[in-house]
Design an enzyme around this catalytic site. Structure first.
Site, mmCIF file in Angstrom:
data_model
loop_
_atom_site.group_PDB
_atom_site.id
_atom_site.type_symbol
_atom_site.label_atom_id
_atom_site.label_comp_id
_atom_site.label_asym_id
_atom_site.label_seq_id
_atom_site.Cartn_x
_atom_site.Cartn_y
_atom_site.Cartn_z
ATOM 1 N N GLU A 97 -3.759 4.013 1.785
ATOM 2 C CA GLU A 97 -4.048 4.302 3.189
ATOM 3 C C GLU A 97 -4.028 5.813 3.371
ATOM 4 O O GLU A 97 -2.997 6.457 3.208
ATOM 5 C CB GLU A 97 -3.017 3.657 4.118
ATOM 6 C CG GLU A 97 -3.262 3.991 5.584
ATOM 7 C CD GLU A 97 -2.191 3.453 6.513
ATOM 8 O OE1 GLU A 97 -2.095 3.979 7.643
ATOM 9 O OE2 GLU A 97 -1.468 2.523 6.114
ATOM 10 N N HIS A 121 0.828 -1.198 0.000
ATOM 11 C CA HIS A 121 0.000 0.000 0.000
ATOM 12 C C HIS A 121 0.864 1.250 0.000
ATOM 13 O O HIS A 121 2.065 1.199 0.256
ATOM 14 C CB HIS A 121 -0.963 0.022 1.197
ATOM 15 C CG HIS A 121 -0.309 -0.144 2.535
ATOM 16 N ND1 HIS A 121 -0.321 -1.335 3.221
ATOM 17 C CD2 HIS A 121 0.379 0.716 3.303
ATOM 18 C CE1 HIS A 121 0.317 -1.193 4.371
ATOM 19 N NE2 HIS A 121 0.761 0.050 4.438
ATOM 20 N N HIS A 143 2.519 11.475 -9.245
ATOM 21 C CA HIS A 143 1.102 11.118 -9.340
ATOM 22 C C HIS A 143 0.899 9.643 -9.028
ATOM 23 O O HIS A 143 1.856 8.881 -8.940
ATOM 24 C CB HIS A 143 0.564 11.431 -10.745
ATOM 25 C CG HIS A 143 1.237 10.648 -11.834
ATOM 26 N ND1 HIS A 143 2.206 11.189 -12.652
ATOM 27 C CD2 HIS A 143 1.088 9.358 -12.257
ATOM 28 C CE1 HIS A 143 2.624 10.276 -13.518
ATOM 29 N NE2 HIS A 143 1.964 9.156 -13.291
ATOM 30 N N GLU A 198 -3.131 9.879 -12.810
ATOM 31 C CA GLU A 198 -3.117 9.647 -14.249
ATOM 32 C C GLU A 198 -4.061 8.495 -14.551
ATOM 33 O O GLU A 198 -3.945 7.411 -13.970
ATOM 34 C CB GLU A 198 -1.704 9.303 -14.732
ATOM 35 C CG GLU A 198 -1.641 9.077 -16.239
ATOM 36 C CD GLU A 198 -0.248 8.753 -16.738
ATOM 37 O OE1 GLU A 198 0.012 8.960 -17.932
ATOM 38 O OE2 GLU A 198 0.584 8.279 -15.925
#
Length: 363
Positions: A155, A104, A173, A221
């Site tokens: 998270e 994550h 991004h 994106e």
């Protein structure tokens, strides 16, 4: 993929859930006291704050990271110059065979409910779970397109009373694969979202993309692809020396260089790094902008978590190949989850988590 603004993009229960940062935080602030509790999940979150404080991630984090980056960079160059030994070769071979996966990515937001609403209604994510820790004055939310034990997820951390963060110039991004970029963009517009690049082919290629911003200014994106097991597919970070970074992520992290593309017309080069093909796995996109060697990290973006079968050998490899270990490997006090935390040569944070312990924390 087009680079927009080149210069200006828990563990399960969460080891980093406390990416807490109050408006009164500072680098000199005392480390929070760790109080043991019968709840493994709460104990875990308490310790995560210690991990982060030990990394000096405060309101002036960008300055601290920049200094650490320079130290790490020198270390990396020194390690590259050293001749390989049989022990080093064995460690490198182990790293490549280790069972690793990006678990994550962690970052801070100013209004948790607003962000959850945007991600679920506009980006199609699911709210996997949410946890409030009033004693520590923060709340976490986990969102993604599938379960945490098999997919890369987000998270989010909301710190009580903090409604704005500095994203900095180093973070680029997140990438999301969708089957119809134009349709997704229309939905985002209808919900009041901000589109910063209309749908169309990427310059110099045929892949249809678009760029949007979430309510906190994080860029996403959108990439047009067929069905994929990993829709949340990219994290883009800017680096000051691409070859140095590729060498580090290959040797210390065991990632593969999936592809590399130079764009001299726009003066940047990208390298896609990961643990498997881009269409089936989340990957790390490293971007080098010609002549730029340093970026502001800000205090918004946190870190990526990666699973490993052995945090101890992982830490050895990180040190050997130019990284800076900010938390030595071992179990967290009061619980058995084993982790190690580090900075890459540019100061980007990563935490490695024992695979077996991670799955236990999700139970």
């Amino acid at each position: 993929m087009v680079r927009v603004m080149h210069m200006a993009s828990s563990i399960g229960s969460s080891l980093f859930s406390s990416f807490r940062l109050s408006s009164s935080s500072s680098l000199s602030a005392p480390r929070p006291r760790l109080s043991y509790t019968p709840s493994r999940r709460v104990a875990l979150s308490h310790l995560s704050s210690v991990v982060l404080q030990s990394q000096n991630f405060g309101l002036s984090a960008s300055r601290t990271l920049r200094g650490e980056s320079n130290v790490s960079a020198s270390s990396a160059q020194g390690n590259v110059a050293q001749a390989s030994t049989p022990g080093q070769e064995n460690l490198l071979d182990w790293v490549k065979k280790d069972n690793r996966r990006m678990l994550h990515v962690v970052y801070r937001v100013g209004d948790l409910d607003r962000t959850i609403k945007f991600y679920t209604e506009c980006l199609g994510m699911k709210l996997l779970r949410k946890r409030d820790i009033p004693d520590e004055k923060y709340t976490n939310a986990f969102l993604g397109y599938g379960p945490e034990d098999s997919q890369f997820v987000i998270e989010l951390t909301y710190n009580y009373g903090v409604d704005k963060y500095d994203i900095g110039t180093g973070f680029g991004h997140f990438g999301i694969a969708v089957e119809d970029v134009a349709k997704t963009v229309e939905l985002i517009k209808a919900k009041g979202g901000k589109v910063t690049r209309e749908p169309g082919p990427v310059k110099g290629g045929s892949t249809v993309i678009a760029f949007i911003e979430d309510p906190d200014g994080y860029k996403f994106e959108l990439l047009e692809r067929g069905p994929t097991p990993e829709p949340l597919c990219q994290v883009m970070l800017r680096v000051g020396d691409l070859d140095r970074s590729i060498n580090f992520y290959e040797k210390a992290f065991g990632m593969e260089l999936l592809r590399k593309r130079d764009n001299p017309e726009y003066k940047y080069t990208i390298a896609m790094m990961g643990y498997g093909p881009e269409d089936k796995n989340a990957v790390l996109e490293l971007t080098y902008n010609y002549g730029v060697t340093d970026y502001e990290k800000g205090n918004a973006y946190g870190q990526i978590a990666i699973g490993t079968d052995d945090v101890y050998r992982t830490a050895e490899a990180i040190k050997l190949y130019g990284g800076k270990v900010t938390r030595e490997p071992g179990p967290l006090p009061g619980i058995n989850t084993k982790i190690t935390a580090c900075l890459d040569p540019d100061g980007w944070k990563t935490v490695f988590v024992d695979n077996v312990d991670f799955l236990k924390e999700l139970e």
